[in-house]
Design a protein around this motif. Structure first.
Motif, mmCIF file in Angstrom:
data_model
loop_
_atom_site.group_PDB
_atom_site.id
_atom_site.type_symbol
_atom_site.label_atom_id
_atom_site.label_comp_id
_atom_site.label_asym_id
_atom_site.label_seq_id
_atom_site.Cartn_x
_atom_site.Cartn_y
_atom_site.Cartn_z
ATOM 1 N N GLU A 1 84.667 -8.707 29.268
ATOM 2 C CA GLU A 1 84.662 -7.828 30.441
ATOM 3 C C GLU A 1 83.245 -7.727 31.016
ATOM 4 O O GLU A 1 82.281 -7.464 30.289
ATOM 5 C CB GLU A 1 85.139 -6.429 30.069
ATOM 6 C CG GLU A 1 86.620 -6.312 29.789
ATOM 7 C CD GLU A 1 87.462 -6.382 31.052
ATOM 8 O OE1 GLU A 1 86.891 -6.252 32.171
ATOM 9 O OE2 GLU A 1 88.676 -6.564 30.926
ATOM 10 N N VAL A 2 83.128 -7.923 32.323
ATOM 11 C CA VAL A 2 81.883 -7.698 33.050
ATOM 12 C C VAL A 2 82.241 -6.885 34.292
ATOM 13 O O VAL A 2 83.055 -7.318 35.115
ATOM 14 C CB VAL A 2 81.203 -9.015 33.451
ATOM 15 C CG1 VAL A 2 79.917 -8.732 34.231
ATOM 16 C CG2 VAL A 2 80.903 -9.870 32.218
ATOM 17 N N VAL A 3 81.653 -5.702 34.427
ATOM 18 C CA VAL A 3 82.024 -4.776 35.497
ATOM 19 C C VAL A 3 80.820 -4.551 36.404
ATOM 20 O O VAL A 3 79.725 -4.233 35.934
ATOM 21 C CB VAL A 3 82.506 -3.431 34.914
ATOM 22 C CG1 VAL A 3 82.949 -2.500 36.029
ATOM 23 C CG2 VAL A 3 83.645 -3.657 33.929
ATOM 24 N N VAL A 4 81.033 -4.721 37.711
ATOM 25 C CA VAL A 4 79.964 -4.598 38.698
ATOM 26 C C VAL A 4 80.175 -3.338 39.530
ATOM 27 O O VAL A 4 81.289 -3.059 39.987
ATOM 28 C CB VAL A 4 79.932 -5.827 39.626
ATOM 29 C CG1 VAL A 4 78.767 -5.734 40.612
ATOM 30 C CG2 VAL A 4 79.842 -7.120 38.816
ATOM 31 N N GLU B 1 78.877 -12.471 47.829
ATOM 32 C CA GLU B 1 79.187 -13.816 47.342
ATOM 33 C C GLU B 1 80.669 -13.982 47.027
ATOM 34 O O GLU B 1 81.261 -15.033 47.309
ATOM 35 C CB GLU B 1 78.344 -14.134 46.105
ATOM 36 C CG GLU B 1 78.624 -15.506 45.527
ATOM 37 C CD GLU B 1 77.806 -15.817 44.298
ATOM 38 O OE1 GLU B 1 78.194 -16.734 43.557
ATOM 39 O OE2 GLU B 1 76.770 -15.149 44.060
ATOM 40 N N PHE B 2 81.273 -12.948 46.453
ATOM 41 C CA PHE B 2 82.678 -13.030 46.057
ATOM 42 C C PHE B 2 83.621 -12.470 47.132
ATOM 43 O O PHE B 2 84.827 -12.399 46.902
ATOM 44 C CB PHE B 2 82.888 -12.308 44.724
ATOM 45 C CG PHE B 2 82.426 -13.111 43.534
ATOM 46 C CD1 PHE B 2 83.307 -13.915 42.828
ATOM 47 C CD2 PHE B 2 81.104 -13.080 43.139
ATOM 48 C CE1 PHE B 2 82.893 -14.664 41.754
ATOM 49 C CE2 PHE B 2 80.660 -13.834 42.049
ATOM 50 C CZ PHE B 2 81.558 -14.629 41.354
ATOM 51 N N GLY B 3 83.082 -12.084 48.259
ATOM 52 C CA GLY B 3 83.933 -11.636 49.365
ATOM 53 C C GLY B 3 84.582 -10.291 49.144
ATOM 54 O O GLY B 3 85.657 -10.019 49.687
ATOM 55 N N VAL B 4 83.940 -9.411 48.376
ATOM 56 C CA VAL B 4 84.500 -8.089 48.086
ATOM 57 C C VAL B 4 84.032 -7.123 49.173
ATOM 58 O O VAL B 4 82.834 -6.996 49.436
ATOM 59 C CB VAL B 4 84.064 -7.598 46.693
ATOM 60 C CG1 VAL B 4 84.709 -6.251 46.376
ATOM 61 C CG2 VAL B 4 84.431 -8.626 45.630
ATOM 62 N N GLU B 5 84.978 -6.428 49.784
ATOM 63 C CA GLU B 5 84.705 -5.683 51.000
ATOM 64 C C GLU B 5 84.838 -4.169 50.821
ATOM 65 O O GLU B 5 85.294 -3.686 49.789
ATOM 66 C CB GLU B 5 85.673 -6.144 52.097
ATOM 67 C CG GLU B 5 85.571 -7.636 52.416
ATOM 68 C CD GLU B 5 86.660 -8.093 53.366
ATOM 69 O OE1 GLU B 5 87.669 -7.360 53.508
ATOM 70 O OE2 GLU B 5 86.493 -9.170 53.959
ATOM 71 N N LYS C 1 74.460 -5.366 46.915
ATOM 72 C CA LYS C 1 75.785 -5.963 47.134
ATOM 73 C C LYS C 1 75.727 -7.473 47.315
ATOM 74 O O LYS C 1 76.521 -8.059 48.049
ATOM 75 C CB LYS C 1 76.486 -5.312 48.326
ATOM 76 C CG LYS C 1 76.873 -3.854 48.105
ATOM 77 C CD LYS C 1 77.775 -3.355 49.212
ATOM 78 C CE LYS C 1 78.272 -1.936 48.928
ATOM 79 N NZ LYS C 1 79.180 -1.451 49.984
ATOM 80 N N ARG C 2 74.809 -8.120 46.601
ATOM 81 C CA ARG C 2 74.727 -9.579 46.704
ATOM 82 C C ARG C 2 75.948 -10.240 46.085
ATOM 83 O O ARG C 2 76.504 -11.192 46.638
ATOM 84 C CB ARG C 2 73.443 -10.079 46.035
ATOM 85 C CG ARG C 2 72.165 -9.656 46.759
ATOM 86 C CD ARG C 2 70.932 -10.338 46.188
ATOM 87 N NE ARG C 2 69.723 -9.940 46.897
ATOM 88 C CZ ARG C 2 68.944 -8.929 46.551
ATOM 89 N NH1 ARG C 2 69.252 -8.197 45.484
ATOM 90 N NH2 ARG C 2 67.861 -8.634 47.238
ATOM 91 N N LEU C 3 76.347 -9.763 44.897
ATOM 92 C CA LEU C 3 77.536 -10.326 44.256
ATOM 93 C C LEU C 3 78.789 -9.988 45.065
ATOM 94 O O LEU C 3 79.704 -10.813 45.179
ATOM 95 C CB LEU C 3 77.674 -9.812 42.824
ATOM 96 C CG LEU C 3 76.672 -10.353 41.816
ATOM 97 C CD1 LEU C 3 76.770 -9.583 40.496
ATOM 98 C CD2 LEU C 3 76.911 -11.837 41.569
#
Length: 206
Positions: A75-78, A108-112, A103-105
Motif C-alpha cells: 500500500e502506498v497512499v498519497v 501525472e496520474f490524471g487525478v482531479e 500535486k505533481r503525482l
C-alpha cells in the motif's frame, strides 16, 4: 520518470500503461519505490490530512492490512497536504504515506478535483458516516481535526491504481465522488485474477 503516454485516456493512465520508476519519500522518512520490483503496488490518491472520508476508508485498509500484504500488495497512499501537516494524522498507519502538496503525482496520474466530490448524492451517506465517526474519535482524543482550510482544497476525487513490479498498470479507478474507491475485497480480487505480465522493468528501476 513519467507514466508512459502510449496507453492513456484523456491523459489518464489505463491498464497497459507503463509507470516509470519513482523514488518517493514517505512522511516517516522511509524511501518508497513505485513500482516495487518485488510485489504489486496499490497506489491510492486521497484528499487532505485529517479528511474524515479518507480516514473512514483507510481504517478498513488498516484492519485488513495483513491480508493485503499476504496477497503480495504494498500500500502506498498519497495526500495533497504538506508532510509536516500529515505527520500528525498518519503516524499510526502501517503503510507508506506520501505528501504531494504540489500535486505533481496527481497531475501525472490524471487525478482531479471537482465539486461533484461532495455534491454527488452517492457521497452523502458515507460523508455523514465519516463526519460522525471523525467527530467521535476527535472528542475522544484519538484523532486530530483537519485544518479549517486544507491545503489543496476539499474537492479532491480519489483514485486507485494496481501496478505490477514491472511498472505496468494492471487496473485503475478514478472516483466519481469523494468516497468512490476500491474496497479491500475488490483490491484482493483484482490481485487474484490479474496475472502479473512479463515484460521489461521500467527505466531506472533497481
Amino acid at each position: 520518470m513519467q507514466t508512459s503516454r502510449r496507453r492513456t485516456r484523456r491523459g489518464k493512465p489505463v491498464p497497459g500503461a507503463v509507470v516509470g520508476a519513482h523514488d518517493l519519500t514517505a512522511v516517516s522518512g522511509a524511501r518508497v519505490a513505485v513500482p516495487d520490483g518485488d510485489r504489486l503496488t496499490h497506489l491510492q490518491f486521497r484528499r487532505f490530512a485529517g479528511c474524515p472520508i479518507c480516514n473512514l476508508h483507510l481504517q478498513s485498509v488498516v484492519r485488513r492490512h495483513a491480508e493485503i500484504a499476504q496477497a503480495g500488495i504494498r500500500e502506498v497512499v498519497v495526500f495533497h497536504s504538506p508532510a509536516e501537516e500529515l505527520r500528525a494524522h498518519v503516524t499510526d498507519l502501517p503503510f507508506a504515506v506520501i505528501a504531494d502538496p504540489a500535486k505533481r503525482l496527481y497531475a501525472e496520474f490524471g487525478v482531479e478535483s471537482s465539486p461533484r466530490a461532495l455534491l454527488s448524492l452517492r457521497a452523502w451517506a458515507p460523508t455523514a458516516r465519516a463526519v460522525l465517526r471523525s467527530a467521535w474519535t476527535i472528542l475522544r482524543g484519538r484523532e486530530r481535526p483537519p485544518a479549517r482550510r486544507p491545503h489543496g482544497g476539499r474537492l479532491g476525487l480519489p483514485a486507485d491504481f494496481l501496478i505490477a513490479p514491472d511498472g505496468r498498470v494492471l487496473a485503475a479507478k478514478y472516483g466519481e465522488h469523494a468516497y468512490d474507491q476500491w474496497s479491500v475485497d475488490h483490491l484482493l480480487e483484482l490481485a487474484t485474477r490479474t496475472p502479473l505480465p512479463a515484460g521489461p522493468r521500467p527505466e531506472g528501476a533497481s
